[in-house]
Design a protein around this motif. Structure first.
Motif, PDB file in Angstrom:
ATOM      1  N   GLN A  63     -25.997 -12.834 -39.655  1.00 44.35           N
ATOM      2  CA  GLN A  63     -26.972 -12.143 -40.507  1.00 44.35           C
ATOM      3  C   GLN A  63     -28.308 -12.027 -39.755  1.00 44.35           C
ATOM      4  O   GLN A  63     -28.639 -12.897 -38.965  1.00 44.35           O
ATOM      5  N   TYR A  65     -31.221 -12.663 -40.518  1.00 44.73           N
ATOM      6  CA  TYR A  65     -32.183 -13.755 -40.683  1.00 44.73           C
ATOM      7  C   TYR A  65     -31.820 -14.979 -39.863  1.00 44.73           C
ATOM      8  O   TYR A  65     -32.614 -15.902 -39.721  1.00 44.73           O
ATOM      9  N   VAL A  66     -30.595 -15.036 -39.346  1.00 47.39           N
ATOM     10  CA  VAL A  66     -30.191 -16.178 -38.525  1.00 47.39           C
ATOM     11  C   VAL A  66     -30.702 -15.956 -37.098  1.00 47.39           C
ATOM     12  O   VAL A  66     -30.295 -15.029 -36.420  1.00 47.39           O
ATOM     13  N   VAL A  80     -33.181 -20.521 -39.028  1.00 43.94           N
ATOM     14  CA  VAL A  80     -33.413 -19.386 -39.907  1.00 43.94           C
ATOM     15  C   VAL A  80     -34.813 -18.849 -39.647  1.00 43.94           C
ATOM     16  O   VAL A  80     -35.791 -19.609 -39.688  1.00 43.94           O
ATOM     17  N   ARG A  84     -37.780 -13.109 -41.432  1.00 51.60           N
ATOM     18  CA  ARG A  84     -36.651 -12.244 -41.749  1.00 51.60           C
ATOM     19  C   ARG A  84     -35.967 -12.676 -43.035  1.00 51.60           C
ATOM     20  O   ARG A  84     -35.447 -11.863 -43.789  1.00 51.60           O
ATOM     21  N   ARG A  85     -35.949 -13.970 -43.253  1.00 53.05           N
ATOM     22  CA  ARG A  85     -35.279 -14.494 -44.433  1.00 53.05           C
ATOM     23  C   ARG A  85     -35.955 -13.986 -45.701  1.00 53.05           C
ATOM     24  O   ARG A  85     -35.296 -13.525 -46.622  1.00 53.05           O
ATOM     25  N   LEU A 114     -36.040 -24.061 -40.177  1.00 55.20           N
ATOM     26  CA  LEU A 114     -36.801 -22.898 -40.607  1.00 55.20           C
ATOM     27  C   LEU A 114     -37.851 -22.641 -39.528  1.00 55.20           C
ATOM     28  O   LEU A 114     -38.629 -23.526 -39.200  1.00 55.20           O
ATOM     29  N   TYR A 144     -37.114 -16.470 -52.971  1.00 55.36           N
ATOM     30  CA  TYR A 144     -37.213 -17.662 -52.139  1.00 55.36           C
ATOM     31  C   TYR A 144     -38.472 -18.471 -52.438  1.00 55.36           C
ATOM     32  O   TYR A 144     -38.759 -19.430 -51.753  1.00 55.36           O
ATOM     33  N   LEU A 164     -33.522 -21.045 -49.634  1.00 59.52           N
ATOM     34  CA  LEU A 164     -33.636 -20.725 -48.215  1.00 59.52           C
ATOM     35  C   LEU A 164     -32.396 -21.188 -47.458  1.00 59.52           C
ATOM     36  O   LEU A 164     -31.958 -20.556 -46.511  1.00 59.52           O
ATOM     37  N   ASP A 168     -26.239 -16.380 -47.263  1.00 62.11           N
ATOM     38  CA  ASP A 168     -26.234 -15.089 -47.949  1.00 62.11           C
ATOM     39  C   ASP A 168     -24.838 -14.572 -48.220  1.00 62.11           C
ATOM     40  O   ASP A 168     -24.629 -13.750 -49.076  1.00 62.11           O
TER      41      ASP A 168
ATOM     42  N   HIS B 585     -23.967 -20.795 -42.765  1.00 59.65           N
ATOM     43  CA  HIS B 585     -24.504 -19.445 -42.591  1.00 59.65           C
ATOM     44  C   HIS B 585     -23.661 -18.619 -41.625  1.00 59.65           C
ATOM     45  O   HIS B 585     -23.815 -17.416 -41.537  1.00 59.65           O
TER      46      HIS B 585
END
Lengths: 184, 903
Positions: A63, A65-66, A80, A84-85, A114, A144, A164, A168, B585
């Motif tokens: 994804q 956000y990763v 993360v 983007r997250r 994070l 979030y 968070l 997803d 994830h």
């Protein structure tokens, strides 16, 4: 391996006791950090530690956000990208080019790192000043965000550690035995 | 409080362990009813549970244990002999105890369900009746005097200590519901003195005559376990072990760094100290690994009970043999293989082993034998499930496959028996005439296979009709540490498990150009006569294609089904890696099997070979590959093309360039559906329009057939298919096409191939005739511009020119480079498309001339060839060619034209 903590946050009971004591006086502690001009906070109880930039291995096909995966003392955890997250609207386009700090979350479940741009102080805030988030905050996703707190000069956005951390994808799978905390 | 919690946890864990043992022992007891040691061991286990549950005040549990003990004491004292009824009741007791233990573990409380209480009553009644029933049912069993004798002597010798019941008398500590009943019965078993000579009893002949194959050592271990455990074993949280593993890994990394530094400092003492530390750390890591190993018996031991229950349910007689239960495997693997094995055992009992009368009729003993075997072989663990049942009839499988539409009839017949057997691992197969509640509906074998393959293992099946079936599972010893090949791509390292690795090779640029063929958008390489599909790791991972290349590094992998070549940037080394799971994830990404830490402390992803090919949908396009492997002539870089030959009806022969075909398939008329006046077929959940050529060409209609061939094209991001009678052949030929004879929309020209007049289709035109809007949105806006097309082959010249004209361009054609150069000087040209290999002046020369032209030196040049190769590309780029395309790829050529025109 560059994993010296900038702010080792003790996992032992005395840290917990302190925060409990403060809560009795109706205050709460937050670890704060910045991304662009935004000021974020997480309850100190949710943060395991803070690390200066760990080497990130990108994961293609993940994804957006990763940011990748990092090695935290032998444990491999997902990094993360906060911006983007929460789909942060940024003035700078180069979201991926910062020297990041790793805010490691996950006292209670699978830890994630994070990525924050800059680390702030640990702040103590009277509980009475903590408000639910407005239904809309411009430039980020409200799902979030757990609370907000109006501090002199700036708004502290208190993030929701659980959401968070939650992947997803539809298939979340079972928690990993190796990364979930021991059940004693 | 905490103390008591701990004790309670110990109690639960220990009870769990003992209960597992019990299951097995009870089943053993059935076949060896005279084994006094066994009875005593069971008695002790139940007795311990009774005592401890009384201490904690778990009344229901204590009640059940109490009456079970009651029955057992009668067995022990020889008052009654073991029979099936008793075993069944005792096993039920074990089930109830297990259920209560589970509830205790989860909630810390006994379950309130009435069924347990009801069972206590039942159990008590049974225990009471036992004593009286022994006189009324003596005919049930026959007996062996020796066994009874040892039984008695042992029993009396043991009676003393065992009979002294612990101080907490269950009758007193039990309150509420059970108290009333218990007072009535009040341990009758222990008060009745042994009656000697009373039981000339034994088991059914076939049971006692076939000894179980538990090894003597297993038995001893089993019985001796309880007391030993407390002395030499401690219980450790598995998570703790995992964390310890992590830290050991980290320690190894730190050590490596230290060794490096010591080497740099060149300090002798430090080096020595380091060496010592190295040894210790390595050994420590090995030992920690060892803590994760468990005997496969931990799984196998659950099976005596399962087999017994299943056999009873299916009304069959099955004897279980277990071999190699001590074979060690990683804990995590043991957990994963449990379900697949259970499934296969179920299948064996349900489908494999016949009913006793059938067996007798076939000259077999009425009781079937199921063997579970584990052993090491070549660094892997082999687990075999073998039965002596009916075997699997490959013919029935074939028929089933056809009935279920998994295969066409022809395909099914063509399958070897071995391949046919492997079909049972496909989804939706069940060969039992009747679906029973044991084996379900054939769902599962496919899951079994995929689960085992996920572990890096493999499943194989062998069967002989009337003789039995053997399923063989091969699995790696451990998942935690595996040998892997480290490769790099786009600056990152990736690990590929060695089990999937076949070989490595490297191709020079020259060889890339000569030997890599592009068919239907996929690359293939001919490796020792075999066609090897190539997959580029960068493409798989959605990374940018590498621009300048210097040969290709190819890792040949096997995904359990077929080989393929993975193109990587570089190959590093072979290493033992510690596998760590992916975070939540990332779990959903099929291409990765896990992560690992490299020697420098950085993280690398482990590629999942099976998942990667699944993601890519690497299918066995057999005709496509055959076409590649059959082609006899040597491929030259010139005007040769792979041509697919097919027919519509008996007399109409057609050809199209294979490069345009994305897939070949077979369908039955039932697969065709009409959707709003258009024929479509369902393919992977999508509808693909189907074209019948007779609708657009003056040819005889497609005759009715049981099975049609489908030629699938993937153009403009859409699938579309042509329905034809048969795929006849494919060959690599120099295209010499006569354009004049058949002037017809949809036909490019004709040629005599294999003594038949064969029409070359213009599939683009046909598709447009079928669906005028098919290509809209991509390249159909009218364009302006004049294109010089230099191409010596009339066929390609006309084809390319027709594409350009259709797209709205003016086209000036030239038959070779020299003519092209003349026309370039005369006319005003906006873009040049040129072949590379041409007589008189080749495309490179033409390009160089254009680049040195005083006015128009910056006209874009696109080079087209029939085969792509990289040295061409390189030379072309040096000569000043802007882009490089395959002749037949209309879309790419057009989009390249549009792009270069626009700039």
């Amino acid at each position: 391996m560059g994993s010296q903590s900038d702010f080792p946050i003790e996992q032992q009971s005395d840290a917990k006791e302190k925060s409990v004591a403060f809560q009795n006086e109706d205050t709460a502690h937050f670890v704060t950090f910045y991304f662009a001009e935004h000021f974020f906070g997480l309850p100190i109880s949710e943060v395991v530690e803070i690390n200066r930039s760990l080497e990130i291995t990108p994961v293609p096909l993940a994804q957006p956000y990763v940011a990748g995966i990092v090695n935290l003392r032998g444990q491999i955890i997902t990094a993360v990208n906060l911006a983007r997250r929460i789909e942060l609207a940024m003035n700078t386009e180069s979201v991926d080019e910062f020297e990041y700090h790793n805010v490691i979350l996950g006292r209670h479940n699978e830890p994630v790192s994070l990525l924050a741009e800059r680390i702030g102080d640990v702040v103590e805030i009277p509980v009475s000043q903590i408000e639910p988030p407005p239904s809309l905050i411009e430039g980020m996703k409200v799902e979030y965000i757990k609370h907000v707190c109006k501090l002199p000069g700036q708004l502290l956005i208190i993030l929701d550690g659980d959401s968070l951390q939650r992947p997803d994808t539809a298939d979340t799978g079972e928690p990993d035995t190796s990364t979930s905390p021991a059940v004693n | 409080m905490g103390m008591e919690d701990d004790i309670q946890k110990d109690f639960l864990a220990e009870s769990r362990e003992n209960m597992e043992l019990l299951d097995q022992q009870f089943v053993e007891l059935e076949s060896e009813p005279d084994n006094a040691e066994l009875i005593k061991s069971i008695f002790r286990t139940i007795h311990t549970i009774k005592g401890t549950s009384g201490f904690f005040g778990f009344n229901t549990l204590e009640g059940i244990a109490h009456f079970a003990e009651d029955i057992l004491s009668k067995l022990r004292d020889g008052i009654v002999a073991v029979n099936e009824k008793i075993t069944t009741v005792l096993l039920q007791a074990v089930d109830h105890i297990n259920a209560i233990l589970a509830s205790l573990e989860q909630t810390g409380k006994e379950p309130d369900e009435l069924e347990h209480l009801d069972f206590i009553v039942e159990l008590r009644d049974f225990a009471e009746k036992l004593e009286t029933s022994r006189d009324t049912t003596p005919d049930q069993k026959g007996g062996s005097p020796e066994g009874t004798k040892t039984n008695e002597t042992d029993a009396s010798a043991q009676a003393g200590p065992e009979d002294e019941n612990p101080t907490q008398c269950p009758a007193k500590s039990r309150k509420d519901e059970t108290s009333g009943e218990s007072e009535k019965t009040d341990l009758p078993g222990e008060k009745v003195s042994p009656v000697s000579g009373q039981e000339p009893k034994a088991e059914k002949p076939e049971r006692s005559s076939s000894p179980t194959t538990y090894k003597a050592s297993d038995m001893k271990q089993g019985f001796g376990r309880t007391p030993q455990l407390t002395e030499s074993h401690i219980r450790v949280d598995v998570n703790l072990l995992d964390r310890l593993m992590n830290l050991a890994g980290e320690l190894v990394l730190s050590r490596n760094r230290m060794v490096q530094i010591a080497g740099q400092l060149n300090n002798q003492e430090l080096l020595q100290a380091n060496q010592r530390m190295s040894l210790v750390v390595t050994e420590m890591q090995e030992q920690i690994m060892q803590t994760r190993m468990q005997p496969v018996g931990n799984v196998f031991n659950k099976f005596p009970r399962i087999v017994r229950d299943l056999a009873r349910q299916a009304k069959k007689q099955v004897q279980l043999r277990i071999e190699g239960a001590e074979t060690e495997l990683d804990r995590s693997i043991i957990e994963i293989i449990k379900d697949p094995i259970t499934h296969m055992v179920r299948n064996s009992i349900d489908h494999g082993i016949e009913k006793p009368d059938t067996r007798t009729a076939n000259g077999k003993p009425p009781g079937g034998t199921l063997t579970m075997r584990a052993y090491h072989e070549g660094g892997q663990v082999i687990i075999e499930i073998e039965d002596d049942g009916a075997g699997i009839d490959a013919q029935i499988i074939r028929r089933k496959a056809v009935d279920k539409g998994v295969l066409g009839e022809v395909q099914a017949e063509a399958l070897s028996d071995r391949d046919a057997l492997l079909l049972i691992f496909q989804a939706g197969f069940s060969t039992a005439e009747q679906v029973t509640n044991i084996s379900g509906r054939g769902v599962g074998m496919d899951v079994v296979k995929s689960n085992i393959e996920k572990l890096g293992g493999a499943v194989d099946i062998q069967s002989r009709i009337g003789r039995g079936t053997t399923v063989r599972i091969k699995i790696p010893l451990t998942l935690a540490i595996i040998p892997a090949l480290i490769v790099n791509t786009a600056g990152q390292r990736y690990a590929i498990p060695q089990v999937n690795l076949v070989e490595l090779f490297r191709l020079s640029d020259e060889s890339v150009e000569r030997n890599i063929q592009i068919v239907g958008g996929s690359e293939y390489y001919r490796l020792r006569g075999q066609i090897l599909p190539l997959i580029r790791l960068r493409r798989v991972l959605g990374l940018k294609e590498k621009e300048p290349r210097n040969g290709l590094n190819i890792v040949v992998l096997n995904n359990g089904d077929k080989n393929f070549g993975l193109v990587v940037d570089g190959i590093n080394d072979s290493e033992e890696i510690v596998v760590k799971p992916l975070g939540s994830h990332l779990k959903h990404i099929d291409c990765y099997a896990g992560t690992t830490l490299m020697g420098d402390g950085r993280v690398a992803l482990i590629l999942d070979v099976v998942g990667m090919t699944a993601a890519l949908n690497l299918q066995s396009d057999k005709p496509m590959e055959r076409s590649l492997s059959q082609e006899e002539s040597i491929v030259t870089a010139e005007e040769r093309q792979f041509i697919l030959l097919f027919s519509v009806g008996p007399e109409e022969y057609f050809a199209i360039p294979l490069a345009l075909v994305s897939r070949l398939d077979k369908i039955t008329p039932d697969d065709l559906e009409m959707v709003s006046g258009q024929e479509v077929i369902q393919y992977r959940g999508r509808s693909i329009p189907v074209i019948r050529l007779e609708n657009y060409l003056p040819i005889s209609p497609l005759p009715e057939q049981d099975e049609y061939h489908l030629i699938v094209f993937h153009l403009n991001d859409k699938d579309i298919a042509c329905l034809v009678s048969g795929i006849d052949d494919s060959l690599d030929m120099a295209v010499e096409v006569e354009e004049q004879m058949f002037r017809q929309e949809g036909i490019v020209g004709s040629a005599i191939i294999n003594d038949h007049t064969t029409l070359f289709l213009d599939i683009y035109q046909i598709i447009e005739l079928h669906d005028p809007s098919f290509f809209s949105g991509s390249c159909h806006e009218t364009r302006v511009g004049r294109i010089l097309l230099a191409e010596d082959s009339t066929f390609y010249r006309n084809l390319l020119s027709s594409y350009m004209v259709a797209a709205g361009y003016d086209v000036v054609v030239a038959e070779d480079g020299r003519q092209g150069w003349e026309k370039f000087k005369q006319e005003e040209i906006d873009l040049v498309i040129t072949d590379i290999e041409m007589p008189h002046m080749d495309g490179l020369e033409l390009t160089r001339k254009i680049r040195s032209h005083e006015v128009n030196s910056d006209v874009p040049v696109i080079a087209v060839t029939s085969l792509t190769g990289d040295s061409h590309r390189q030379r072309g780029l040096e000569a000043g060619i802007n882009d490089y395309q395959m002749k037949l790829d209309r879309e790419r050529v057009l989009s390249s034209v549009h792009e270069l025109m626009d700039t």
